[in-house]
Design an enzyme around this catalytic site. Sequence first.
Site, mmCIF file in Angstrom:
data_model
loop_
_atom_site.group_PDB
_atom_site.id
_atom_site.type_symbol
_atom_site.label_atom_id
_atom_site.label_comp_id
_atom_site.label_asym_id
_atom_site.label_seq_id
_atom_site.Cartn_x
_atom_site.Cartn_y
_atom_site.Cartn_z
ATOM 1 N N SER A 263 0.795 -1.188 0.057
ATOM 2 C CA SER A 263 0.099 0.063 0.022
ATOM 3 C C SER A 263 0.950 1.242 -0.129
ATOM 4 C CB SER A 263 -0.964 -0.055 1.233
ATOM 5 O OG SER A 263 -1.879 0.998 1.090
ATOM 6 N N LYS A 267 4.138 2.391 -2.159
ATOM 7 C CA LYS A 267 4.718 3.386 -3.118
ATOM 8 C C LYS A 267 6.105 3.928 -2.878
ATOM 9 C CE LYS A 267 0.072 5.218 -2.108
ATOM 10 N NZ LYS A 267 -0.971 4.585 -3.042
ATOM 11 N N TRP A 354 -9.577 -0.152 -6.006
ATOM 12 C CA TRP A 354 -9.243 0.929 -5.720
ATOM 13 C C TRP A 354 -7.629 1.303 -5.999
ATOM 14 C CZ3 TRP A 354 -11.819 5.126 -4.713
ATOM 15 C CH2 TRP A 354 -11.192 6.232 -3.697
ATOM 16 N N HIS A 404 -7.229 -5.894 -0.249
ATOM 17 C CA HIS A 404 -6.163 -5.192 0.167
ATOM 18 C C HIS A 404 -5.504 -5.594 1.483
ATOM 19 C CE1 HIS A 404 -3.832 -1.497 -0.553
ATOM 20 N NE2 HIS A 404 -3.785 -1.221 0.679
#
Length: 424
Positions: A263, A267, A354, A404
């Site tokens: 998540s 990044k 998402w 997720h």
Amino acid sequence: MLAIRTILFLSLIMTMLTPAIVRADFPDVDQLSDRADLPDPLVMLDGTPVRTAGEWREKRRPELIKLFEWYMYGAAPAAPKFTAHVDSEHEVLGGKARMKQVTITFGPAGHESDGQIHLLLFVPAVQKKPAPVLLGLNFRGNHMVIAHPAIRLPTLWMPNGPGMENNRATEAGRGLEAPHWGLDQAIDRGYAVATFYHGDVKLDKPTWDDGVPALYFQSGQSAPGDHEWGTIAAWAWGLSRTVDYLVSDPDIDGKRIAVFGHSRNGKTALLAGALDERFALVIPSQAGCGGTSPSRGTVGESVERINTAFPHWFNATFKKFSRATSKLPFDQHCLIALVAPRPVLLTNATGDQWANPSGQFEMLKAAEPVFKLLGAEGCGAGTLPPENELVNTHLGYFIRPGKHDMSQVEWKQWLDFADKQLPK
């Protein structure tokens, strides 16, 4: 007998590939051209094509780094002096691993002792040679990764949830996140695992009175400048500070350091891997908007949404693209391309739209020309692969059923990928 070592490094500035805070003469956002298509990673900002590996290395790669710093993530300072102290060692996982707690202390001149990373490191108990290591951030403290009474209980602010009370860690949190960490898998396959709480560098809050960035403020400054580091860039910088230590640890193969993250930490892993070429392999998992999915995408989280919900993650200039993503002079395939020719694996879940899994695959494919220019293979799939099928090529991809999350399924794929793609 407790093993305690102290290591002093006078300077690592010359060894770092990330630039210092950048000053660039780039156009204002409203002066950039609109383009709905993806910018070509092999075309300079002025339109000059990049045709050779040398031109990529000497011209386009430095330009892309500065563009990402200027318009999105912000620029981080150079590597500071640091000390590293092994605080404790314990046998864990039934004796098949050694767990080390290491305090890395650093900071700018005048604040050399104000920045600290509390690294938790697991290494195979029996080693014939230094082990490759998977390094990744955790969300809520080292004590949650494994239930062990010797792990230092964090005292910093943390998001509330199980094991927390008034935004502080409690004893009840020990080991709560262990099911999400594949420590047994990694150790059984000869890998070390390293982690630290990302709040050691900067709390995940839209304030700037804490953490390492505040140590670098000039007199009267209370927030980063328009082109200075946001929180994700600060976390990525912290990962590189951990590498500064890992390359000196005799238990670790400093040429085989993989960075991973889930998540927002994914990044961060991609940005760290793009900037710091000491990372031999990069695994961003479900990294989504601002990481591995297209900023120009129309599925899942948007740039406007992420800038509104998490205004501290990126620099102030990125906010100007919230409703003008077509003006970005790059997209996230260019960040993936900055890892080239080192391997990259994206992992996703079909129930996590998402994070735009199909858009992430698009970014992976769009980075291929740079990898091929540098003599590396591309992605072994032409279309989005089916569930549970690992594309184990230089540009790898995996998607599973589910939502997720970071699970044991991901860890198996990461290790399978590392077995094949890490340099021997």
